[in-house]
Design a protein around this motif. Structure first.
Motif, PDB file in Angstrom:
ATOM      1  N   PRO A  39     -24.498   2.502   9.526  1.00 32.99           N
ATOM      2  CA  PRO A  39     -25.930   2.594   9.181  1.00 32.99           C
ATOM      3  C   PRO A  39     -26.456   4.026   9.082  1.00 32.99           C
ATOM      4  O   PRO A  39     -27.300   4.316   8.232  1.00 32.99           O
ATOM      5  CB  PRO A  39     -26.613   1.842  10.343  1.00 32.99           C
ATOM      6  N   SER A  40     -25.974   4.936   9.942  1.00 29.94           N
ATOM      7  CA  SER A  40     -26.556   6.286   9.914  1.00 29.94           C
ATOM      8  C   SER A  40     -25.823   7.170   8.909  1.00 29.94           C
ATOM      9  O   SER A  40     -24.641   6.981   8.633  1.00 29.94           O
ATOM     10  CB  SER A  40     -26.526   6.911  11.308  1.00 29.94           C
ATOM     11  N   THR A  54     -23.327   3.560   3.480  1.00 32.19           N
ATOM     12  CA  THR A  54     -24.416   3.802   4.425  1.00 32.19           C
ATOM     13  C   THR A  54     -25.426   2.673   4.263  1.00 32.19           C
ATOM     14  O   THR A  54     -26.146   2.619   3.253  1.00 32.19           O
ATOM     15  CB  THR A  54     -25.077   5.163   4.149  1.00 32.19           C
ATOM     16  N   ALA A  55     -25.449   1.752   5.215  1.00 33.59           N
ATOM     17  CA  ALA A  55     -26.357   0.597   5.128  1.00 33.59           C
ATOM     18  C   ALA A  55     -26.470  -0.036   6.506  1.00 33.59           C
ATOM     19  O   ALA A  55     -25.548   0.060   7.313  1.00 33.59           O
ATOM     20  CB  ALA A  55     -25.812  -0.428   4.122  1.00 33.59           C
ATOM     21  N   PRO A  56     -27.605  -0.707   6.764  1.00 27.31           N
ATOM     22  CA  PRO A  56     -27.746  -1.390   8.055  1.00 27.31           C
ATOM     23  C   PRO A  56     -26.915  -2.679   8.086  1.00 27.31           C
ATOM     24  O   PRO A  56     -26.536  -3.207   7.037  1.00 27.31           O
ATOM     25  CB  PRO A  56     -29.243  -1.704   8.120  1.00 27.31           C
ATOM     26  N   TYR A  57     -26.668  -3.169   9.303  1.00 31.33           N
ATOM     27  CA  TYR A  57     -25.861  -4.381   9.452  1.00 31.33           C
ATOM     28  C   TYR A  57     -26.601  -5.630   8.991  1.00 31.33           C
ATOM     29  O   TYR A  57     -26.040  -6.710   8.963  1.00 31.33           O
ATOM     30  CB  TYR A  57     -25.411  -4.533  10.908  1.00 31.33           C
ATOM     31  N   ASP A  59     -27.944  -5.668   5.932  1.00 30.24           N
ATOM     32  CA  ASP A  59     -27.907  -5.614   4.469  1.00 30.24           C
ATOM     33  C   ASP A  59     -26.754  -6.483   3.964  1.00 30.24           C
ATOM     34  O   ASP A  59     -25.602  -6.052   3.890  1.00 30.24           O
ATOM     35  CB  ASP A  59     -27.726  -4.152   4.042  1.00 30.24           C
TER      36      ASP A  59
END
Lengths: 358, 358
Positions: A39-40, A54-57, A59
């Motif tokens: 994510p970061s 790079t993506a949040p869990y 997404d």
């Protein structure tokens, strides 16, 4: 997955910290690529990975694209949301498996699992309310330690209870999170054993290392650990018991307290472990490569150690010691590429080779 | 450049083959990023580099952008066009320097340089025409070997002349390229010494390795090499002589013939060298990290060896032996991530740890 991955296959790794970074390097030695999901932005693993998402869990589209782009999925940390796992597992194999994750994510599930295998753990009781905590203290006695059931690491989410006066502050410290009270264990020292299990059920363990913590964070791991031969055997047998029971694939870290009555299991980590970093300079096949070999369906290394090693973590401004350490021909430096030095932050580690394996 | 690079600085590397790949991994251990400049797509180093530029060495804009994005520039091969070097040097420091490159790019320049230092090289004569070659054979005698002055590696651009009948075919084999005729040296074995020199002029050498070639390509390097103590001293002194004379910064490979009259310098390579791969599993600081330390202005490792090692190259379908090699706990695997297996192609290498350093 039963067939080994072909050359140039891609390992998907959830988490881009230092463990993902060193897993990527190990994968490269086997001719495999890595794809990091983190994510970061600009995580340590990005410097040495073939691809980074790079993506949040949360997404789902990113998770789906990630899973479709890789051949097998593993992770560097145990707090992966179940919803993310649902998506990933539906597309590609995830190792270690969901049960290993679920077991290690919750301290009570973990302790009940370990007890069920006949292994010894510290006395414990679940704590949801202040009344629960008072009852638990009555049952287990003091001193004791209150820990959140989930998301604890490096001493975070923990409060010691030495006297009855500490009960309420401890409960406030965990901020009402579901917790567990653990009785203190009268141990002489802590060791950990890094075990691995392959897809075919083959098991390989490294020699246990002896751990010393400072401010709740691992400071040094010394190999070989101070253990009697029977204790070494016990450590291997209990690690194998845990790995087999979980039908585990990959490397696991098992922390053990050494007491006069035998080994007590403190906790398990379903991943490469800080206390296994010494293997980078003590073994031909280190824990990172061992993990990649396991999830890729390759033969495991046999755990052979060629050198004795003391691993030391570099925390926060310990990095200022690097120029001096670099002049020591027995010291191998492993920095994590973190941009900012922060108090309590693991910035890197060094492995000091102390001699041929004894 | 006199100050060491800060953490998270970027090393620019010209060339994205296996040497660039292993340099990238070494840089990561020091917390440094790498940016690879490579004309061909998807090179081995791309798997473990932070950034990759895919452009020819004639692309001035790409070279300029590359140089502006990095803190220092180095390379994994010596055949960098002078025009590219002109652009790069005008923007950022390039190590090793232009003189080291120019010297090693041309076999005659190299031999004249080495002779000028008082070092022994094989008898040689420049050859541009068939008449030159006939005169050179008269002067040097047979057997001899005709080599192109530039762009030769792994036995390419070479032709042996055993009898006068071989003269014309040899000349045709080098296709009119400016060449050098070298007399055969009566040597018992070949060794190489991997030396390094830092920005402050400090020098560090690894113990020499003994090289065995197969079909013109390095097959194995064994450490320690079979050398008398006086020969080891000679090897270190001549390497230091070469490094100092070139005001060199970085790692250099020096190939030496061992004869009954002493050491003869075969050739020098201004970069990490295949015969130094054993250091990955024999030393706390390997040749790749040593090179990065040098170009980054860090302290050099002292060259200390903890283990004896036999390095073996995996050429072409040697990769089929990987599953068997993986089961040997003394063997460390280093694959290069090359997509296609080709005859004569270096696909990877293994380092077999044979025991504690003797």
């Amino acid at each position: 997955m039963t067939n080994p991955l072909p050359a140039n296959a891609t390992i998907g790794i959830l988490g881009g910290g230092q463990l993902g970074r060193m897993l990527s390097v190990a994968a490269s030695r086997l001719g495999l690529k890595t794809h990091i999901f983190e994510p970061s932005a600009n995580p340590p693993a990005a410097d040495v990975a073939h691809t980074v998402t790079t993506a949040p869990y949360e997404d789902e589209a990113a998770l789906t694209a990630f899973a479709n782009s890789v051949d097998v999925i593993t992770y560097e940390f145990e707090n992966i949301p179940t919803s993310a796992l649902d998506i990933l597992e539906s597309i590609k194999p995830v190792h270690p498996n969901r049960r290993a994750l679920a077991t290690s994510q919750d301290r009570i599930t973990e302790k009940e699992f370990l007890s069920g295998l006949g292994l010894t753990v510290a006395p414990f009781a679940a704590v949801d309310t202040l009344d629960d905590l008072r009852a638990a203290v009555d049952k287990i006695g003091l001193p004791a330690i209150l820990k959140t059931r989930r998301f604890g690491y490096d001493g975070k989410g923990q409060a010691r209870i030495m006297t009855p006066d500490d009960v309420e502050p401890a409960f406030e410290a965990v901020a009402g999170a579901p917790s567990v009270l653990e009785g203190f264990v009268d141990f002489s020292h802590e060791v950990s054993i890094i075990g691995a299990r392959g897809v075919a059920g083959d098991i390989s363990c490294y020699d246990p290392g002896e751990n010393v913590h400072k401010d709740g964070i691992l400071d040094t791991t010394t190999v070989p650990a101070n253990l009697r031969p029977a204790q070494r055997t016990d450590a291997v047998l209990l690690a194998a018991n845990i790995l087999n029971s979980l039908d585990y694939v990959g490397v696991m870290g098992v922390e053990l307290f050494v007491t006069k009555d035998g080994l007590i299991v403190n906790e398990i980590a379903p991943r490469v472990h800080n206390s296994g970093h010494w293997t980078q300079n003590g073994c031909a096949v280190d824990q990172f490569e061992q993990h990649i070999r396991a999830v890729a369906g390759y033969a495991l290394g046999d755990g052979k150690r060629h050198s004795d090693v003391i691993m030391e973590n570099l925390i926060g401004d310990d990095v200022e010691r690097i120029p001096a350490l670099a002049k020591d021909g027995s010291v191998a430096i492993h920095m994590y590429g973190k941009a900012d030095v922060k108090k309590g932050r693991k910035m890197g580690h060094v492995n000091r080779i102390t001699g041929p394996a004894k």
